[in-house]
Design an enzyme around this catalytic site. Structure first.
Site, PDB file in Angstrom:
ATOM      1  N   ASP A  77       0.818  -1.153  -0.092  1.00  0.00           N
ATOM      2  CA  ASP A  77       0.018   0.078   0.121  1.00  0.00           C
ATOM      3  C   ASP A  77       0.726   1.197   0.054  1.00  0.00           C
ATOM      4  O   ASP A  77       1.711   1.361   0.840  1.00  0.00           O
ATOM      5  CB  ASP A  77      -0.858   0.129   1.288  1.00  0.00           C
ATOM      6  CG  ASP A  77      -2.106  -0.935   1.125  1.00  0.00           C
ATOM      7  OD1 ASP A  77      -2.206  -1.699   0.293  1.00  0.00           O
ATOM      8  OD2 ASP A  77      -2.730  -1.118   2.134  1.00  0.00           O
ATOM      9  N   ASP A  80     -13.767  -5.622  -2.241  1.00  0.00           N
ATOM     10  CA  ASP A  80     -13.801  -5.508  -0.931  1.00  0.00           C
ATOM     11  C   ASP A  80     -15.057  -6.002  -0.248  1.00  0.00           C
ATOM     12  O   ASP A  80     -16.079  -5.197  -0.633  1.00  0.00           O
ATOM     13  CB  ASP A  80     -13.572  -4.298  -0.204  1.00  0.00           C
ATOM     14  CG  ASP A  80     -12.067  -3.695  -0.660  1.00  0.00           C
ATOM     15  OD1 ASP A  80     -11.259  -4.685  -0.812  1.00  0.00           O
ATOM     16  OD2 ASP A  80     -11.902  -2.435  -0.915  1.00  0.00           O
TER      17      ASP A  80
END
Lengths: 196, 252
Positions: free
Chosen positions: B11, B130
């Site tokens: 990330d 997600d």
């Protein structure tokens, strides 16, 4: 030593340039015919669709240029498939260096996902392109169409069925996998091509 | 034999690596290119770089980072975050990325998947989802797990496949950051339901979890972040372990 990478409407040709740079080879990405003809080695990369890409090659005259090349040529992925006679993808008539037809993978069971994507083994090496490799080394593949085994096969892989991981005829070499994305094994293959 | 893939995920915020625990509370985990190199050397099969900076400036920094990664690393990598339209895809592929991952933008505008597939081929288009389990249903979320949608995991991923997704990257918000294993039951159902590869994400805590996600979850690839970033699991040992357990992996 001059190396050109043929520029046409295909994606991701920069990764080949980067991979060569890591080997200390400065390649030129170009569609200029004189420059391509004058270079020591030519790389014909490609990610894309066969039918549209052939139309583009014909429209720019690159199709005739490629078949007349006398120096070592390396086709990669779609580049390999376009060097064949025809492809089931978009029912394309291709460059016909290799008198073989490119087929679409047909799954035998649910686990046979398409595209064939990821790292797979190659073996049955029959070319200097694979000097220094070990049988069963892994390389990176991404494709939905394949070149069947034929008289020109110089390395095999197996996904759903055994197929050509690489082919060669005279000065034309081609790999279905991406040597530029295949870590150290791929770097060795590119180095071997440069050394030809 | 096609190898099961191990994919470290980085990330990126303002050009640096961070890792969320349950999508909040970031900890610093180093330089993205250096970290990518280490993983590549260790035998990672692919890398994923997710841009979690929202600003325009951050996006430029990220594009520069993608160029550096492409120049340095000889394995495939996917980039995601901040992709809203075809222009973003073009920018990132031209910077040297092999695949792009679309998440919220694909839910808001499913046609984007078709556009990417048509222009660059399905193999370039990873659709990331997600989802969180709520009353026995897997609900898809937007914006890194912040906004619930009315999309259900299995229906949405099938739609994404039909529209031209090349892979599905499924993150279970229920399992993410908890380190108690992947969402194997849902993953196995996804894998049975789809004809494209499934990348499992969320829940890795130990080597057994990777064995389970391949053997039980039927995943084609397993993604993890913190267990790799903080050295809790080393990739060469993980691959040796998986190989001993009969999972096909690329050992380098």
């Amino acid at each position: 030593m001059t190396v050109t990478i043929i520029k046409y409407n295909a994606g991701n040709i920069y990764s080949v340039e980067y991979a060569l740079k890591r080997l200390g080879v400065e390649a030129l990405i170009t569609s200029d015919k004189e420059t391509i003809l004058a270079s020591d080695k030519v790389i014909f990369p490609g990610v894309g669709e066969a039918g549209t890409t052939m139309q583009h090659l014909k429209a720019t005259g690159l199709d005739r240029l490629i078949v007349d090349l006398k120096q070592p040529v390396l086709g990669i992925c779609l580049g390999m498939q376009l060097l064949c006679r025809a492809s089931e993808e978009g029912n394309a008539n291709c460059l016909n260096i290799f008198d073989v037809e490119v087929k679409r993978f047909i799954p035998h069971k649910h686990e046979d996902k398409i595209p064939h994507m990821g790292w797979n083994n190659i073996w049955k090496f029959q070319s200097a392109l694979f000097t220094g490799l070990t049988l069963g080394d892994y390389v990176y593949f991404v494709h939905s169409y394949y070149v069947p085994l034929n008289d020109y096969t110089i390395a095999e892989a197996d996904y759903i069925l055994p197929f050509s991981a690489a082919i060669q005829k005279n000065n034309f070499y081609a790999t279905q996998f991406h040597p530029e994305k295949s870590g150290k094994v791929g770097e060795r293959i590119l180095q071997n091509f440069i050394n030809l | 034999m096609l190898a099961k893939r191990i994919i470290p995920c980085l990330d990126i915020k303002n050009g640096k690596t961070v890792k969320g625990v349950n999508f909040i509370n970031f900890r610093d985990a180093g330089d993205p290119v250096e970290l990518g190199c280490v993983y590549s050397e260790q035998g990672a099969d692919e890398l994923v770089y997710l841009d979690i900076t929202a600003s325009h400036e951050g996006r430029k920094t990220f594009t520069e980072l993608v160029k550096r990664v492409a120049a340095t690393i000889s394995i495939p990598f996917t980039v995601g975050g901040g992709i809203y339209e075809l222009q973003d895809v073009d920018r990132l592929l031209n910077a040297g990325a092999d695949k792009v991952s679309v998440n919220s933008a694909a839910i808001k505008n499913p046609h984007l998947i078709e556009e990417i597939a048509m222009h660059y081929g399905t193999q370039v288009c990873v659709v990331a989802v997600d989802a969180n389990i709520e009353n026995g249903q897997w609900r898809c979320y937007l914006n890194g797990g912040r906004i619930p949608t009315d999309k259900e995991l299995f229906a949405w991923t099938k739609e994404a496949e039909n529209r031209g997704a090349g892979e599905i990257l499924f993150t279970s918000m229920t399992h993410d950051g908890v380190k108690a294993g992947y969402a194997n039951e849902a993953l196995a159902m996804l894998s049975d339901n789809l004809n494209i590869p499934v990348i499992a994400s969320g829940g890795a805590g130990c080597m057994e979890h990777f064995l389970d996600v391949f053997a039980i979850g039927k995943a084609d690839a397993a993604l993890a972040a913190s267990v790799f970033h903080f050295g809790e699991i080393r990739i060469p040992e993980l691959k040796r372990y998986l190989s001993e357990k009969g999972i096909a992996v690329r050992e380098t």
